[in-house]
Design an enzyme around this catalytic site. Structure first.
Site, PDB file in Angstrom:
ATOM      1  N   SER A 156      76.885  54.642  69.049  1.00  0.00           N
ATOM      2  CA  SER A 156      76.199  55.654  68.225  1.00  0.00           C
ATOM      3  C   SER A 156      75.755  56.868  69.037  1.00  0.00           C
ATOM      4  O   SER A 156      74.560  57.204  69.094  1.00  0.00           O
ATOM      5  CB  SER A 156      75.018  55.011  67.507  1.00  0.00           C
ATOM      6  N   ARG A 171      78.330  63.918  74.657  1.00  0.00           N
ATOM      7  CA  ARG A 171      77.027  64.037  75.346  1.00  0.00           C
ATOM      8  C   ARG A 171      76.213  62.787  75.052  1.00  0.00           C
ATOM      9  O   ARG A 171      76.411  62.117  74.050  1.00  0.00           O
ATOM     10  CB  ARG A 171      76.265  65.284  74.888  1.00  0.00           C
ATOM     11  N   ASP A 209      78.811  53.863  62.577  1.00  0.00           N
ATOM     12  CA  ASP A 209      78.105  52.902  61.715  1.00  0.00           C
ATOM     13  C   ASP A 209      78.230  53.223  60.225  1.00  0.00           C
ATOM     14  O   ASP A 209      78.191  52.323  59.380  1.00  0.00           O
ATOM     15  CB  ASP A 209      76.631  52.757  62.121  1.00  0.00           C
TER      16      ASP A 209
END
Length: 503
Positions: A156, A171, A209
């Site tokens: 995530s 990032r 997700d």
């Protein structure tokens, strides 16, 4: 002006009319289409390289891991082939020093060791059989494919995905900061450390997700109809949906993209939190503006800041504070105790959470919305316990309830804009009617849909106000809770990838 009249005036600022709603839907469809054609648009419309949804008949044992923040979760999912599954899991905290390690190796070797521990603990027979078999094989032969655990990796963090199990880290967020991981393929990094431990595991899929939510719902939903949309309305908000492959025209310019073209579909991750950052159609109030200015990313995620649980409490706090600080407004003020039905003077503690940024949690809105106690006793108790507002009157509590309901209702109606726009743009003509196959299935997850009273009703009311859906069409939209997108959803994406035989 009475306290209730003042509150009604502020609540009216949150009204989102049928005209506004339908303008929102048109703009959402337009920004969806733009995002399918090119990069750098308001809504990213990211191709996920997942090209099929399950139908509930799939079987097998799969692994899923979830690196979503400060914890790392490992689970195995046994799909029974009848829309049901069994799940075994373990969770471990990521040591702080590994979140800011010098090298990727330190973090990813830790993750691989957790997978090994999980397999030894929960699937030891399977694991030991592999270990024995590997020792008797000639070196270099490795495991046969059917002996390998296929793994879905929910990661995530922002990634540039270029295949179903390929994606480079753009990032770090959430307190992680390991420089040498930037630009590297996170699936490859995990696979390298799994291989170093000789584990019979293949990282088959990189999972978002929200896409996992869509897959989990499609597996567990009743009937033959595959799920169209997976959506999260919780701390944050996002949606993924099944799009026709030929509409995702930006894929043609992505030479390195690797995907299965046989289904004619592609699941797209909308990243709809950034819908209409330019504020052409989104509603705006002084309370929204105050919230946006105080965030680390002003002007960004403007849809999310009006919809998701992370922000609704703060919008309510800003609205309450505006009334408390208005000179002639009597919210939480008594000229004397005779005007209070408790015959006691209302006071706000100096260190009240009402005076602190993020001081009001969105769970307070759910409590207030559900409060049917005489004299709104539950709301008054919460005001006292959580916010140091002592001896609030029934009228005070009614004013707070008006504001909380207005903010919650607007969030649900905006959520309906996103869902309705996808139903309409994908050509699911639910308004026309027909047989059972005309059902549109939507999987949702998150604290707002689970715990905010009436959220689903507000969404459905909004659907009825959209001419392309209407009263008849709304009845054919099926909305169901989809649990554990990063567990069973990730396992199902690994299944889809394994069936395709991704190298």
């Amino acid at each position: 002006m009475s306290v209730l009249e003042e509150a009604k005036r502020v609540a009216a600022e949150f009204e989102y009319s049928p005209e506004d709603l339908n303008r929102g839907v048109k703009a959402f469809i337009s920004q969806m289409d733009e995002g399918l054609q090119k990069k750098g648009t308001s809504m990213s419309q990211i191709p996920t390289y997942v090209t099929a949804v399950p139908n509930g008949t799939e079987k097998g044992l799969y692994l899923a891991v979830d690196l979503g923040g400060t914890n790392f979760r490992v689970c195995s999912i046994q799909l029974h082939g009848n829309t049901t599954f069994s799940l075994t899991q373990s969770k471990v905290a990521i040591p702080r020093d590994l979140m800011v390690a010098k090298t990727s190796h330190e973090l990813f070797s830790f993750l691989a060791k957790q997978i090994e521990t999980f397999l030894r603990t929960h699937h030891n027979d399977h694991f030991e059989a592999h270990t024995r078999r590997r020792k008797t094989m000639s070196s270099g032969e490795g495991f046969r494919n059917e002996e390998i655990f296929q793994l879905g990796f929910t990661f995530s963090f922002p990634v540039n995905q270029i295949g179903i199990n390929k994606g480079t880290l753009a990032r770090w967020t959430k307190g992680f900061d390991i420089d040498d991981t930037i630009g590297q393929d996170v699936c490859e990094l995990l696979q390298k450390e799994i291989d170093a431990l000789h584990l019979p595991v293949k990282v088959a899929a990189l999972v978002n997700d929200t896409v996992g939510t869509l897959m989990a719902r499609s597996y567990t939903s009743p009937g033959k109809t595959g799920t169209l949309v997976g959506a999260i309305f919780g701390t944050g908000t996002n949606g993924a949906y099944v799009e026709k492959l030929d509409k995702v025209t930006k894929l043609r310019s992505m030479q390195s993209a690797d995907y299965d073209k046989s289904t004619g579909n592609m699941i797209v991750n909308t990243e709809w939190g950034s819908f209409d950052n330019q504020m052409s159609v989104l509603p705006n109030t002084p309370y929204d503006e105050a919230l946006d200015k105080a965030t680390p990313n002003p002007g960004i995620q403007m849809f999310e800041k009006r919809v998701s649980g992370m922000f609704l409490g703060e919008i309510l706090r800003n609205a309450i504070l505006a009334l408390v600080q208005k000179p002639n407004c009597q919210l939480f003020k008594d000229e004397n105790s005779q005007t209070n039905d408790l015959h006691s003077t209302t006071t706000i503690a100096e260190n009240s959470a009402l005076y602190k940024q993020w001081g009001v949690d969105t769970s307070f809105l759910s409590i207030v919305a559900a409060d049917a106690s005489p004299g709104l006793k539950v709301t008054r108790q919460e005001l006292s316990r959580e916010f140091g507002v002592d001896a609030s009157s029934t009228e005070d509590a009614e004013a707070v309830k008006l504001l909380a309901n207005a903010i919650g209702k607007r969030s649900a109606r905006l959520s309906a804009v996103a869902l309705g726009a996808i139903v309409i743009s994908t050509g699911n003509h639910v308004a026309r009617g027909g047989g059972d196959d005309d059902v549109v299935d939507i999987g949702v997850d998150g604290s707002l849909v689970e715990y905010y009273p009436g959220f689903d009703d507000y969404v459905r009311e909004a659907f009825r106000e959209m001419p392309e859906i209407g009263a008849e069409g709304e009845k054919r939209v099926r909305i169901g809770i989809a649990k554990d997108g990063s567990g069973v959803g990730a396992a199902l994406i690994a299944l889809v990838a394994a069936h395709r035989g991704v190298e």
